[in-house]
Motif scaffolding. Structure first.
Motif, short mmCIF file in Angstrom:
data_model
loop_
_atom_site.label_atom_id
_atom_site.label_comp_id
_atom_site.label_asym_id
_atom_site.label_seq_id
_atom_site.Cartn_x
_atom_site.Cartn_y
_atom_site.Cartn_z
N ASP A 30 0.82 -1.20 0.00
CA ASP A 30 0.00 0.00 0.00
C ASP A 30 0.86 1.26 0.00
OD1 ASP A 30 -2.57 -1.38 0.33
OD2 ASP A 30 -1.79 -1.88 2.31
N TRP A 74 2.19 6.02 -2.27
CA TRP A 74 1.12 5.28 -1.63
C TRP A 74 -0.12 5.24 -2.52
CZ3 TRP A 74 2.74 10.16 -0.27
CH2 TRP A 74 1.80 11.19 -0.32
N ASN A 75 -0.94 4.21 -2.31
CA ASN A 75 -2.19 4.08 -3.03
C ASN A 75 -3.13 5.23 -2.65
OD1 ASN A 75 -1.55 1.71 -4.44
ND2 ASN A 75 -2.20 0.41 -2.73
N LEU A 78 -5.80 4.90 0.21
CA LEU A 78 -5.32 4.38 1.49
C LEU A 78 -5.78 5.24 2.66
CD1 LEU A 78 -3.59 2.20 2.84
CD2 LEU A 78 -1.59 3.66 2.48
#
Length: 230
Positions: A30, A74-75, A78
């Motif tokens: 993630d 990062w996604n 998230l």
């Protein structure tokens, strides 16, 4: 939340970047914390190629000369991003997570004791002057917590340095969760020296809310540092 941290020792050529991309994709992480990128700029296309898709956000701190450089990726789904912060040896973000705030900090500590003290003081000061939240510190701390975390050349780290590092952990209210996999995270070229320089340090609340039980030291591949998986 699955996070990987790695000291790259330079962004490298296309082959090295493909290996890095393969490492990230294999773990379906993630978030990724990269240290020592040795780059002064990044682009969306570079990050998308690294991650394998476009649904990501990222933040970078440029290198100074041929050293340093931090990258956070990062996604997008998230968490909700609030703001970023940085200083000598660190790049952090504050996000909304699980009905509270979470501070995630990518660390690449200076080697000098003066530089380490500056990094530790700046983070402690930042924490004392901002809203309460959980903390996740990850990266290359260039410091050890006990004598058995170093072997070989230069293994006699001063007790005073270890004590100051421990005091930093206490002030930040973070702890070191158990390690699985390899004992050391950095190895010299001929394996005559090795140290546990890389780690995640976490607040109790982050451990509990995230259901975290350990961190894993993976195999050395594209760097003389091993990846750390949380």
């Amino acid at each position: 939340m699955k996070i990987v941290s790695l000291n790259l020792r330079g962004w490298g050529n296309s082959a090295k970047r493909r290996r890095l991309s393969s490492l990230i994709k294999s773990g379906a992480f993630d978030m990724c914390l990269l240290q020592e990128t040795k780059r002064t700029s990044f682009s969306d296309s570079m990050i998308h190629s690294l991650w394998g898709h476009k649904e990501v956000d990222w933040l970078a701190k440029e290198s100074v000369g041929l050293s340093g450089g931090l990258l956070l990726v990062w996604n997008k789904d998230l968490f909700s991003f609030r703001f970023s912060f940085s200083g000598i040896g660190f790049l952090g973000i504050c996000v909304e997570w699980k009905d509270g705030l979470l501070y995630i900090v990518n660390i690449y500590s200076p080697c000098s004791m003066a530089g380490k003290r500056k990094l530790w003081k700046d983070l402690i000061d930042f924490k004392s002057n901002h809203d309460t939240g959980e903390w996740c510190l990850g990266g290359d701390f260039n410091a050890i917590m006990s004598s058995d975390e170093r072997r070989g050349s230069g293994s006699n780290v001063r007790k005073s340095e270890r004590a100051e590092f421990s005091s930093f952990l206490e002030a930040m209210e973070v702890i070191y969760v158990p390690v699985l996999g390899k004992k050391f995270t950095w190895f010299s070229f001929d394996n005559s020296a090795m140290s546990r320089l890389d780690r995640f340090l976490l607040s109790d609340g982050f451990i509990q809310k995230g259901g975290i039980s350990n961190q894993w030291v993976g195999n050395r591949d594209i760097s003389d540092h091993c990846p750390i998986w949380l």
